[in-house]
Scaffold this active site. Sequence first.
Site, short mmCIF file in Angstrom:
data_model
loop_
_atom_site.label_atom_id
_atom_site.label_comp_id
_atom_site.label_asym_id
_atom_site.label_seq_id
_atom_site.Cartn_x
_atom_site.Cartn_y
_atom_site.Cartn_z
CD GLU A 1 -2.53 -1.42 2.65
OE1 GLU A 1 -1.99 -1.10 3.72
OE2 GLU A 1 -3.71 -1.81 2.56
CB CYS A 26 -8.24 1.38 8.33
SG CYS A 26 -7.75 0.96 6.66
#
Lengths: 651, 651
Positions: free
Chosen positions: B318, B414
């Site tokens: 990521e 998240c």
Amino acid sequence: MSVTEVDLHKLKINDPFLGQYQQLVRDVVIPYQWDALNDRIPEADPSHAIENFRIAAGLQGGEFYGMVFQDSDVAKWLEAVAWSLCQKPDVGLEKTADEVIELIAAAQCEDGYLNTYFTVKAPTERWTNLAECHELYCAGHMIEAGVAFFQATGKRRLLEVVCRLADHIDRIFGSGENQLHGYPGHPEIELALMRLYDVTQEPRYMALVNYFVEARGTQPHFYDIEYEKRGKTSYWHTYGPAWMIKDKPYSQAHEPLSRQTVAIGHAVRFVYLMTGVAHLARLNQDEGKRQDCLRLWKNMAQRQLYITGGIGSQSSGEAFSCDYDLPNDTVYAESCASIGLMMFARRMVEMEADSQYADVMERALYNTVLGGMALDGKHFFYVNPLEVHPKSLKFNHIYDHVKPVRQRWFGCACCPPNIARVLTSLGHYIYTPHKDALYINLYVGNNAEIPVNDGTLRLRINGNYPWQGQVKIVIDSSSPITHTLALRLPDWCTNAKVTLNGVEVAQDIRKGYLHITRTWQEGDTLLLTLPMPVRRVYGNPLLRHVAGKVAIQRGPLVYCLEQADNGEELHNLWLPKESDFQVFEGKGLFAHKMLIQAEGVKQSVADAQQKTLWHYDNTPSSRQPQTLTFIPWFSWANRGEGEMRIWVNEE
Amino acid sequence: MSVTEVDLHKLKINDPFLGQYQQLVRDVVIPYQWDALNDRIPEADPSHAIENFRIAAGLQGGEFYGMVFQDSDVAKWLEAVAWSLCQKPDVGLEKTADEVIELIAAAQCEDGYLNTYFTVKAPTERWTNLAECHELYCAGHMIEAGVAFFQATGKRRLLEVVCRLADHIDRIFGSGENQLHGYPGHPEIELALMRLYDVTQEPRYMALVNYFVEARGTQPHFYDIEYEKRGKTSYWHTYGPAWMIKDKPYSQAHEPLSRQTVAIGHAVRFVYLMTGVAHLARLNQDEGKRQDCLRLWKNMAQRQLYITGGIGSQSSGEAFSCDYDLPNDTVYAESCASIGLMMFARRMVEMEADSQYADVMERALYNTVLGGMALDGKHFFYVNPLEVHPKSLKFNHIYDHVKPVRQRWFGCACCPPNIARVLTSLGHYIYTPHKDALYINLYVGNNAEIPVNDGTLRLRINGNYPWQGQVKIVIDSSSPITHTLALRLPDWCTNAKVTLNGVEVAQDIRKGYLHITRTWQEGDTLLLTLPMPVRRVYGNPLLRHVAGKVAIQRGPLVYCLEQADNGEELHNLWLPKESDFQVFEGKGLFAHKMLIQAEGVKQSVADAQQKTLWHYDNTPSSRQPQTLTFIPWFSWANRGEGEMRIWVNEE
């Protein structure tokens, strides 16, 4: 229409271009790979392949090392040696090969079983993990080597070894109650057994291929059955445990072949499988399997093939993606897959002479297959991208599989010996001798003797292909012989012309081949003129990655821009629609190769690093004229690391 | 220049656009996420987050379930609730929140430790795996929730809990002989402790942040030390064992921050870390860390930022890639990363008022952050691509992380609560109250009361941003007040005009803000006119993925083409350089939103499936005029699955 079985490997290549490659294979590649197989190349991943056979033969102690399919590197090397000996005898090399064959024979078990991984490392686990462990794959390559060595030298030693191996496999596998109802995770045994059938005419071998092909993808699924049976152990973990067992499309085993509609999964597996199936379909006159071949070839060639003859557009699973998904930079396009594509194409032309197969064969050969090896014969590409931006390769993981320059050897070294064996066996690809005609697919210079119905047709092909489009075909048979020659008219050529003894011949063109039937006399000369203007190639509108771009092709060769000639940031170069091309012979590394130049435009990158990432509105862009230099794509990355791209912006 | 600490969350948003979003968060998102945290959303991945606290508190039996950082979802939800209560009191919601806080308090250990994963699952393994296990990350989010709840409601219960937690952490970590010399794998504690310092003025908290920042990346490396100490166990195996420990740039821990020159690694970690560092640098007047912020901001914003305000151009890790490597289709651009980018930008504006930071903040807010949530408030993007071709997503693994439509919830959840908390705390981003001036960054409609040197400045902003460029700022203070208002002139606007009570004001522009110093009277009215023509945006010539392409922007909004309006195969659409744009209000889903149309050209795809993959030479391409319809990119994928692209071919 059926194919005449002919020892096409025995013809003599004297092509100024591919002849050099064959010489490179003889002088450099085969010795180099012999060193590699014996772990004598510093800086290269160790192979241990010969050592494994010595251990399996009980000639020394030690542990197996390498891939589960390490044996196949030795087999492919032996096959390259066999074909190479046809081209040029080499007593020393033949002796080395004979010793390797004795070593292999010594490593074979009493019952015919032959595989160093299982013999040394896991003797009780034979045939328990077909899905993952490449036993039939290795067997297939060994069988191919045995057939090739017999065909090349007449020596039967390895042929006998592999017949014992094939007989062993034939006892183990089949529909019988006490047999394993399995088939390989990685196809290869199918095409190999068909070759063994060709030389032995043993019907059991062809029947076994038929069994393997028809069992594939049936339910209950064999991969699951053996997985349960061995307590759910798994050999490969790259993408998680047992992925190779679960991901059945990866092995083209998700459903029976007769229900498959698209080229799918691991590209090498697909073309290896289909090579065997096409061979089987022809010899078995199996219309169902013929339709499978036609259908799957069509999907592959019309929707999933790169302009370079590469297949497999993704790294994950070294696999096909979906129709029209052909990214240029994250592509896989394994060298072995294009070799397998040539093999598949060869079997398709044998099945039915249609130049579309030979067009793809030629595209693969002159672009990805040649490109897989450096001009020095000592460095190899596994992955063959159409666009490379080396700076990004180091940082963006979508490029983890891409190398900006060729490597010396690989931990998984399938590609280098595969290139060697295909380049030494070009005769099988140049000619397809059907009963009713001799099909000439590739215009590689050679002297050949081909038995036809009522005698032997001797002919030679001369030219300077792929650089020049003049090809001369001269008949050397001393007595007249009546037969049809069928000359492929390449897809890239719009106005081919053929003369016979100076007189233009009638255009009897069927499925891309120009047919000439005649009682051939010694000295008859066909002159084939294939004009080779530089051509602009455009993508099908469904190919989103090449919209607005153009590729440059001349003859069968795809060209590219390389940083060494054109500077960095190749994406800032534009080729105007109206630019003319200059073709000229290169120098140094490019001696005897034709390069291309055109006037283009470069978007300025001056001060770009100081600028913001974007700018608003049409600020007059600073652009300068720049000469664009295109080199044959197969020859890229022979001058160190740099950017490369095939598809160029057009305006 | 220092920032005045002001309760900016208490201002009232009445913006017609973002006000709707806040209402959506109150009415839909917060209740929806409460259901998610309690596993009451069918078809969504279970959360178990509340259950984990109940088990940790001893209120019920059971096992921990979820990510090692599952607690943080509860904390972020509580923070969103806190800010939401400032906007609109809700007795029932506040009661629920109070109950959750009591539950959290009950789950806290005697010594202040608070983390349900370790308390329930591995109580003896506390603080043994900082690199991988997110303990300090969860602590940070809980501290943020405690601070927010105190600021929003004045209630100290959770603040006291998190002070005990912070004190516990302060005892455990530091340079003392009996302390752990560690720091988090995932930064967050730094920015949280700085917020806790803001409300408590406890110097230990700021000192601890300083410790964490300065210990980071030093040798011998803490991640290796703790790895050895715990016997080389590893929690995450996504990319192989211990990858998170070994890949130190992933956590920005490969070298001390003072030596880092580029934004690197996991994008969320990077911006979370820098948010804390910028806050610390300002309050500690630490010139070294200020320089770190300036240098790393510059690299990120000038070389690694997408036009959408997205960061992190690759899925693997990521993470950031390298300078100018910004692919549009394989991009990651996590929603959380753009939220973290807003937080970093906010702290940079607080450190030094320069509109470049607010420009990026606005870009992230109006594009990626809003785009992360569906218009229904119940579906979310984790990954935010700039180009999607849904057919290929299913087959090509380079797109494994990309979803063509927003999802209901995530195993790793998240992003959704992060969007909720940022949308409810916009006041912190709209205004930056420096001692010498009130900086107005965003033109979101609101009523605010801001203490300045000699009183309270009451003002309101009205307008219909981002759809219209007229913004009215009216002073509501009943007594005159002398102060400077500094209005951000957005980077996308070339000819902003500001009048005060109808009279054009002098252009005192410093670092992108127009400064107006005056003794403000009740009723003083600033009229800011920000013309919003449709603008064409072009890439820096080093951005290879957008060469020859154009993006459309109006005001701060980036627009895109979607299949629903423009049909399939968006890569075949061309926008001529000379085409004019029509701006008009949409209907239905797009009511109150401005859409854009232009006359374009479409390359025909008729019969494309029957055609070969390439064609030679310039066959006259069949192209038809087609009206191109552009929608705001944040609103894409609200009409089902389809193609989308921001960067369009220009000719």
